[in-house]
Scaffold this active site. Structure first.
Site, short mmCIF file in Angstrom:
data_model
loop_
_atom_site.label_atom_id
_atom_site.label_comp_id
_atom_site.label_asym_id
_atom_site.label_seq_id
_atom_site.Cartn_x
_atom_site.Cartn_y
_atom_site.Cartn_z
N GLU A 185 36.59 0.33 -45.44
CA GLU A 185 35.18 0.15 -45.09
C GLU A 185 34.41 -0.35 -46.31
O GLU A 185 34.79 -0.07 -47.45
CB GLU A 185 34.57 1.48 -44.64
CG GLU A 185 34.44 1.62 -43.13
CD GLU A 185 33.30 0.79 -42.53
OE1 GLU A 185 32.86 -0.20 -43.14
OE2 GLU A 185 32.87 1.14 -41.42
N ASP A 186 33.33 -1.06 -46.07
CA ASP A 186 32.45 -1.44 -47.18
C ASP A 186 31.59 -0.27 -47.60
O ASP A 186 31.46 0.05 -48.77
CB ASP A 186 31.57 -2.65 -46.80
CG ASP A 186 30.82 -2.46 -45.48
OD1 ASP A 186 31.08 -1.47 -44.76
OD2 ASP A 186 29.97 -3.31 -45.17
N ASP B 163 27.50 5.13 -44.35
CA ASP B 163 26.08 5.46 -44.43
C ASP B 163 25.85 6.72 -43.59
O ASP B 163 26.03 7.83 -44.07
CB ASP B 163 25.30 4.23 -43.92
CG ASP B 163 23.81 4.42 -43.95
OD1 ASP B 163 23.33 5.20 -44.77
OD2 ASP B 163 23.11 3.76 -43.16
N LYS C 133 26.98 6.76 -49.04
CA LYS C 133 25.64 7.30 -49.30
C LYS C 133 25.63 8.75 -48.84
O LYS C 133 25.32 9.03 -47.67
CB LYS C 133 24.59 6.52 -48.50
CG LYS C 133 24.38 5.08 -48.93
CD LYS C 133 23.37 4.44 -47.99
CE LYS C 133 23.04 3.01 -48.38
NZ LYS C 133 22.28 2.31 -47.32
N PHE D 221 19.09 0.59 -49.40
CA PHE D 221 19.82 -0.54 -48.83
C PHE D 221 20.37 -1.45 -49.92
O PHE D 221 19.67 -1.79 -50.87
CB PHE D 221 18.90 -1.32 -47.89
CG PHE D 221 19.63 -2.33 -47.06
CD1 PHE D 221 20.36 -1.93 -45.95
CD2 PHE D 221 19.61 -3.67 -47.40
CE1 PHE D 221 21.06 -2.87 -45.18
CE2 PHE D 221 20.30 -4.61 -46.64
CZ PHE D 221 21.02 -4.21 -45.53
N VAL D 222 21.63 -1.84 -49.79
CA VAL D 222 22.26 -2.73 -50.78
C VAL D 222 22.83 -3.99 -50.10
O VAL D 222 23.17 -3.96 -48.92
CB VAL D 222 23.40 -2.02 -51.55
CG1 VAL D 222 22.85 -0.96 -52.50
CG2 VAL D 222 24.43 -1.40 -50.61
N ASP E 8 25.70 -7.52 -46.17
CA ASP E 8 24.66 -8.49 -45.85
C ASP E 8 23.31 -7.86 -45.60
O ASP E 8 23.19 -6.67 -45.31
CB ASP E 8 25.04 -9.23 -44.57
CG ASP E 8 24.93 -8.33 -43.34
OD1 ASP E 8 25.52 -7.23 -43.37
OD2 ASP E 8 24.25 -8.70 -42.37
N ARG F 5 26.17 -11.98 -48.40
CA ARG F 5 27.56 -11.49 -48.46
C ARG F 5 28.35 -12.12 -49.61
O ARG F 5 29.30 -11.54 -50.11
CB ARG F 5 28.30 -11.78 -47.16
CG ARG F 5 27.80 -11.03 -45.95
CD ARG F 5 28.81 -11.16 -44.80
NE ARG F 5 28.24 -10.78 -43.51
CZ ARG F 5 28.15 -9.54 -43.05
NH1 ARG F 5 28.56 -8.54 -43.80
NH2 ARG F 5 27.64 -9.29 -41.87
#
Ligand code: 5GP
Ligand code: MG
Length: 181
Positions: A106-107, A110, A138, A159-160, A166, A172
Site C-alpha cells: 500500500e502507499d 489512513d 497516519k 494530506f500528502v 495524488d 503522482r
C-alpha cells in the site's frame, strides 16, 4: 534555501517538501532487506494496491533479491483530499494465491477502511499468510483494527502528495513526498 521557496502547486493547492527522494529510497531499501530475509525461500506474491502504490512497489521490487511474483488490484476510496469511507474495487485479484505467502503493498494507511475491506477478499482465497507493507501510515487517523507488518514512515494526519500519491489525479510523478501547506 527556505522550504517556502521550494513549495509547489498541485492544481489549486500548495504543498511543502516533507520526505526527500533520498530519505524515501533509503527506507525502501531497508524494507526490501527485511522482506528478503523474512520471505527467503517462501516465494511470496506481492499484491500492490493501485494507483497510489505503483512507485513504491516498483522501487521495492528492484531492491528485492528473492523469488517472488507481483500482481495488482485497483481500489479507490478518496475523493479530492477526503476519504469517502466507501471502497470501490475497480480491478480485482486475478492471481491464485491459495497456499501462498501474500504481501500487500500500500502507499498509505489512513483510516484503514481500504485494507479492512480488502483483507477478507484475500483471506477468501486461502493464502498461507498475509502481511501488510505500507510506505506511509497516519496513526492518528486510523479508525479500524489493522496492523501493518512493514511501515516506511509514520506521518501526521495531513494530506500528502508525490511518489505515487495524488491530489485529484495529479502529483503522482513527484520524486519526493510533499505535505499540504
Ligand atoms: P484509507 O482507506 O486507509 O483511509 O485510505 C487509503 C487510501 O487513501 C490510500 O491508499 C490512498 O490512496 C488514499 N490516501 C489516504 N491518505 C492520503 C494522503 O494523505 N494523500 C493521498 N494522496 N492519498 C491518501
Ligand atoms: Mg491507495
Amino acid at each position: 534555501m527556505s522550504n517556502e521557496k521550494l513549495s509547489i502547486q498541485v492544481k489549486d493547492k500548495e504543498f511543502i517538501p516533507y520526505l526527500s527522494e533520498e530519505t524515501i529510497l533509503a527506507r525502501v531499501k531497508n524494507i526490501a532487506v527485511q522482506l528478503s530475509e523474512d520471505f527467503k525461500d517462501k516465494n511470496p506474491v506481492f499484491i500492490a494496491v493501485l494507483n497510489g502504490s505503483f512507485m513504491f512497489a516498483a522501487d521495492l521490487m528492484k531492491q528485492l533479491h528473492i523469488n517472488s511474483e507481483i500482481t495488482f488490484v485497483k481500489l479507490a476510496s478518496y475523493i479530492g483530499t477526503q476519504s469517502s469511507g466507501k471502497v470501490l474495487t475497480l480491478l480485482g485479484l486475478d492471481t491464485n494465491v491459495k497456499d501462498r505467502h501474500v504481501i500487500i503493498i500500500e502507499d498509505i494507511i489512513d483510516t484503514g477502511f481500504t485494507l479492512k475491506k480488502f483483507l477478507p477478499v484475500i483471506k477468501a482465497n486461502e493464502p498461507k499468510s498475509i502481511s501488510i507493507c505500507s510506505l506511509l501510515i497516519k496513526p492518528e487517523s486510523l479508525q479500524v483494527d489493522i496492523k501493518a507488518d512493514y511501515i516506511g514512515f509514520e506521518i501526521p494526519n495531513r494530506f500528502v502528495v508525490g511518489y505515487g500519491l495524488d491530489y485529484d489525479g495529479y502529483g503522482r510523478n513527484l520524486k519526493s513526498i510533499y505535505q499540504l501547506k
